[in-house]
Design an enzyme around this catalytic site. Structure first.
Site, PDB file in Angstrom:
ATOM      1  N   LYS A  82     -13.065  76.526  22.601  1.00  0.00           N
ATOM      2  CA  LYS A  82     -12.594  77.481  21.580  1.00  0.00           C
ATOM      3  C   LYS A  82     -13.266  77.191  20.234  1.00  0.00           C
ATOM      4  O   LYS A  82     -13.540  78.117  19.459  1.00  0.00           O
ATOM      5  CB  LYS A  82     -11.068  77.435  21.433  1.00  0.00           C
ATOM      6  CG  LYS A  82     -10.309  77.960  22.638  1.00  0.00           C
ATOM      7  CD  LYS A  82     -10.621  79.418  22.958  1.00  0.00           C
ATOM      8  CE  LYS A  82      -9.690  80.002  23.988  1.00  0.00           C
ATOM      9  NZ  LYS A  82     -10.179  81.273  24.537  1.00  0.00           N
TER      10      LYS A  82
ATOM     11  N   GLN B 122     -12.393  90.537  37.151  1.00  0.00           N
ATOM     12  CA  GLN B 122     -13.282  89.423  37.526  1.00  0.00           C
ATOM     13  C   GLN B 122     -13.753  89.477  38.969  1.00  0.00           C
ATOM     14  O   GLN B 122     -14.910  89.229  39.253  1.00  0.00           O
ATOM     15  CB  GLN B 122     -12.562  88.098  37.266  1.00  0.00           C
ATOM     16  CG  GLN B 122     -13.439  86.883  37.509  1.00  0.00           C
ATOM     17  CD  GLN B 122     -12.656  85.598  37.436  1.00  0.00           C
ATOM     18  OE1 GLN B 122     -11.488  85.600  37.078  1.00  0.00           O
ATOM     19  NE2 GLN B 122     -13.303  84.504  37.772  1.00  0.00           N
TER      20      GLN B 122
ATOM     21  N   ALA C 132     -10.699  77.001  32.565  1.00  0.00           N
ATOM     22  CA  ALA C 132     -10.897  75.550  32.728  1.00  0.00           C
ATOM     23  C   ALA C 132     -10.173  75.150  33.997  1.00  0.00           C
ATOM     24  O   ALA C 132      -9.172  75.776  34.378  1.00  0.00           O
ATOM     25  CB  ALA C 132     -10.332  74.789  31.537  1.00  0.00           C
TER      26      ALA C 132
ATOM     27  N   TYR D 257      -4.677  70.479  25.912  1.00  0.00           N
ATOM     28  CA  TYR D 257      -5.568  71.650  25.781  1.00  0.00           C
ATOM     29  C   TYR D 257      -7.027  71.207  26.006  1.00  0.00           C
ATOM     30  O   TYR D 257      -7.863  71.974  26.479  1.00  0.00           O
ATOM     31  CB  TYR D 257      -5.371  72.328  24.427  1.00  0.00           C
ATOM     32  CG  TYR D 257      -5.839  73.766  24.397  1.00  0.00           C
ATOM     33  CD1 TYR D 257      -5.263  74.727  25.236  1.00  0.00           C
ATOM     34  CD2 TYR D 257      -6.863  74.170  23.541  1.00  0.00           C
ATOM     35  CE1 TYR D 257      -5.689  76.045  25.212  1.00  0.00           C
ATOM     36  CE2 TYR D 257      -7.283  75.485  23.511  1.00  0.00           C
ATOM     37  CZ  TYR D 257      -6.700  76.415  24.347  1.00  0.00           C
ATOM     38  OH  TYR D 257      -7.132  77.721  24.323  1.00  0.00           O
TER      39      TYR D 257
ATOM     40  N   ASP E 138     -18.167  89.502  36.646  1.00  0.00           N
ATOM     41  CA  ASP E 138     -18.023  88.057  36.482  1.00  0.00           C
ATOM     42  C   ASP E 138     -19.001  87.649  35.388  1.00  0.00           C
ATOM     43  O   ASP E 138     -20.208  87.907  35.500  1.00  0.00           O
ATOM     44  CB  ASP E 138     -18.348  87.345  37.808  1.00  0.00           C
ATOM     45  CG  ASP E 138     -17.961  85.877  37.748  1.00  0.00           C
ATOM     46  OD1 ASP E 138     -18.246  85.229  36.720  1.00  0.00           O
ATOM     47  OD2 ASP E 138     -17.363  85.372  38.720  1.00  0.00           O
ATOM     48  N   VAL E 139     -18.490  87.035  34.337  1.00  0.00           N
ATOM     49  CA  VAL E 139     -19.335  86.780  33.157  1.00  0.00           C
ATOM     50  C   VAL E 139     -20.398  85.701  33.383  1.00  0.00           C
ATOM     51  O   VAL E 139     -21.252  85.503  32.517  1.00  0.00           O
ATOM     52  CB  VAL E 139     -18.489  86.434  31.906  1.00  0.00           C
ATOM     53  CG1 VAL E 139     -17.644  87.606  31.478  1.00  0.00           C
ATOM     54  CG2 VAL E 139     -17.647  85.185  32.134  1.00  0.00           C
TER      55      VAL E 139
HETATM   56  P1  NAD Z   1      -5.248  85.791  31.630  1.00  0.00           P
HETATM   57  O1  NAD Z   1      -5.282  84.849  32.765  1.00  0.00           O
HETATM   58  O2  NAD Z   1      -4.412  86.983  31.766  1.00  0.00           O
HETATM   59  O3  NAD Z   1      -6.707  86.237  31.198  1.00  0.00           O
HETATM   60  C1  NAD Z   1      -7.848  85.416  31.358  1.00  0.00           C
HETATM   61  C2  NAD Z   1      -8.914  86.319  31.916  1.00  0.00           C
HETATM   62  O4  NAD Z   1     -10.159  85.624  32.020  1.00  0.00           O
HETATM   63  C3  NAD Z   1      -8.553  86.813  33.332  1.00  0.00           C
HETATM   64  O5  NAD Z   1      -8.594  88.227  33.350  1.00  0.00           O
HETATM   65  C4  NAD Z   1      -9.672  86.247  34.192  1.00  0.00           C
HETATM   66  O6  NAD Z   1     -10.011  87.100  35.271  1.00  0.00           O
HETATM   67  C5  NAD Z   1     -10.782  86.158  33.167  1.00  0.00           C
HETATM   68  N1  NAD Z   1     -11.889  85.312  33.625  1.00  0.00           N
HETATM   69  C6  NAD Z   1     -11.882  83.984  33.885  1.00  0.00           C
HETATM   70  N2  NAD Z   1     -13.104  83.623  34.363  1.00  0.00           N
HETATM   71  C7  NAD Z   1     -13.878  84.745  34.378  1.00  0.00           C
HETATM   72  C8  NAD Z   1     -15.197  85.036  34.767  1.00  0.00           C
HETATM   73  N3  NAD Z   1     -16.017  84.086  35.255  1.00  0.00           N
HETATM   74  N4  NAD Z   1     -15.667  86.321  34.635  1.00  0.00           N
HETATM   75  C9  NAD Z   1     -14.866  87.289  34.162  1.00  0.00           C
HETATM   76  N5  NAD Z   1     -13.579  87.080  33.778  1.00  0.00           N
HETATM   77  C10 NAD Z   1     -13.104  85.820  33.896  1.00  0.00           C
HETATM   78  O7  NAD Z   1      -4.773  84.895  30.374  1.00  0.00           O
HETATM   79  P2  NAD Z   1      -4.699  85.207  28.814  1.00  0.00           P
HETATM   80  O8  NAD Z   1      -3.804  84.142  28.277  1.00  0.00           O
HETATM   81  O9  NAD Z   1      -4.393  86.616  28.561  1.00  0.00           O
HETATM   82  O10 NAD Z   1      -6.178  84.858  28.328  1.00  0.00           O
HETATM   83  C11 NAD Z   1      -6.989  85.760  27.608  1.00  0.00           C
HETATM   84  C12 NAD Z   1      -7.637  85.023  26.437  1.00  0.00           C
HETATM   85  O11 NAD Z   1      -6.638  84.706  25.482  1.00  0.00           O
HETATM   86  C13 NAD Z   1      -8.323  83.725  26.821  1.00  0.00           C
HETATM   87  O12 NAD Z   1      -9.512  83.583  26.071  1.00  0.00           O
HETATM   88  C14 NAD Z   1      -7.299  82.697  26.361  1.00  0.00           C
HETATM   89  O13 NAD Z   1      -7.877  81.437  26.096  1.00  0.00           O
HETATM   90  C15 NAD Z   1      -6.806  83.356  25.108  1.00  0.00           C
HETATM   91  N6  NAD Z   1      -5.568  82.857  24.541  1.00  0.00           N
HETATM   92  C16 NAD Z   1      -4.445  82.777  25.309  1.00  0.00           C
HETATM   93  C17 NAD Z   1      -3.297  82.290  24.761  1.00  0.00           C
HETATM   94  C18 NAD Z   1      -2.030  82.170  25.587  1.00  0.00           C
HETATM   95  O14 NAD Z   1      -1.131  81.403  25.221  1.00  0.00           O
HETATM   96  N7  NAD Z   1      -1.912  82.876  26.692  1.00  0.00           N
HETATM   97  C19 NAD Z   1      -3.241  81.880  23.420  1.00  0.00           C
HETATM   98  C20 NAD Z   1      -4.397  81.984  22.659  1.00  0.00           C
HETATM   99  C21 NAD Z   1      -5.555  82.470  23.236  1.00  0.00           C
END
Ligand code: NAD
Length: 257
Positions: free
Chosen positions: A164, A40, A95, A157, A64-65
């Site tokens: 989501k 990011q 969030a 959440y 950055d998305v």
């Molecule tokens: P994480 O913090 O490791 O990953 C989240 C990623 O989103 C990070 O790499 C961050 O840099 C990136 N990000 C945020 N804003 C951004 C932007 N503007 N541009 C580019 N990248 C950006 O956490 P995670 O839990 O591995 O999350 C990955 C996905 O899994 C997310 O969609 C999350 O909602 C989903 N998820 C997580 C869980 C859980 O319990 N951890 C459960 C279900 C789903």
């Protein structure tokens, strides 16, 4: 011969070694894929670079998305490097911490929009950029990550659950648009795992405990299980599956009481 042998994969969303995107990148690598990782911002580079080295992945640089130019630049680099793309992993969500506690009702207009843009619209933006590269390869597979809060009201959440829900709807509409080009789009709904993002959710440990106590498998989900299921969904083994949300949550979503 791995199930994604020779496929070329872009994984977006690795922040550190706890990231679900990292579990997916490792599993894809173990099954023979060539990987490119983005990160990011500059701050994350020092964490992501050694991980990329571990699996011989290319580091695409910052993505950055919310930045259309950055997206165009990243896919242009991929095009020059590989001339096509088979796999796209979208593991991005954001969030504000203040919105992941207390009442959903209090979310501001600005925070609502930002959460939706980063956590749902970004899948559309990345899929659009990937379309022509995947077409060149005769098709492709796109995967995003969701959570049960898309379909149930889970305390704290909040706005992320709304994002989501939108993300899962995006998966269905994108799969309809891209199916004729043999590009599949699916979501994997993962159980709770402690990561940088999830640690911002108030009462997160309660979610994890409930899964361990009440899920059919009576244990926590392992992040490696997200990696292996993602790899199956990204491989040709799932060639007939698109537009779906598949749960990898040790069965928790089916339990009522
Ligand atoms: P994480 O913090 O490791 O990953 C989240 C990623 O989103 C990070 O790499 C961050 O840099 C990136 N990000 C945020 N804003 C951004 C932007 N503007 N541009 C580019 N990248 C950006 O956490 P995670 O839990 O591995 O999350 C990955 C996905 O899994 C997310 O969609 C999350 O909602 C989903 N998820 C997580 C869980 C859980 O319990 N951890 C459960 C279900 C789903």
């Amino acid at each position: 011969m791995g199930i994604v042998q020779g496929k070329r994969a872009l994984v977006v969303g690795v922040a550190n070694d706890k990231s679900l995107a990292w579990a997916i990148a490792q599993a894809l690598h173990a099954e023979g894929a060539e990987i490119a990782l983005s990160y990011q911002g500059e701050m994350l580079e020092k964490r992501v670079r050694p991980l990329a080295e571990q699996i011989g992945a290319d580091l695409l640089g910052e993505l950055d998305v919310v930045d259309d130019h950055a997206i165009a630049r990243a896919f242009d680099m991929l095009n020059r490097k590989w001339g096509g793309l088979d796999i796209l992993v979208h593991a991005v969500a954001f969030a504000e911490r203040e919105d992941l506690r207390d009442r959903f009702l209090n979310v501001s207009r600005q925070n609502f929009q930002r959460t939706m843009e980063i956590s749902a619209f970004s899948l559309v933006a990345l899929a659009r950029a990937a379309e022509s590269l995947m077409e060149t390869r005769g098709g492709g597979s796109i995967l995003t990550l969701s959570y049960l809060g898309a379909v149930r009201a889970i305390p704290n959440y909040n706005v992320m659950g709304v994002a989501k829900a939108a993300l899962e709807a995006c998966v269905r509409y994108l799969s309809l648009d891209l199916g004729s080009k043999n590009i599949r789009v699916n979501a994997l709904s993962a159980g709770p795992a402690r990561t940088l993002s999830s640690s911002a959710i108030s009462g997160f440990h309660t979610m994890q405990h409930d899964v361990e106590n009440r899920s059919p498998l009576r244990r926590a989900m392992k992040t490696s299980e997200v990696g292996t299921m993602a790899t199956a969904l990204l491989s040709d083994l799932s060639s007939g599956v698109t537009g779906q949300t598949i749960y990898v949550d040790v069965g928790y979503n089916i339990v009522g009481f």
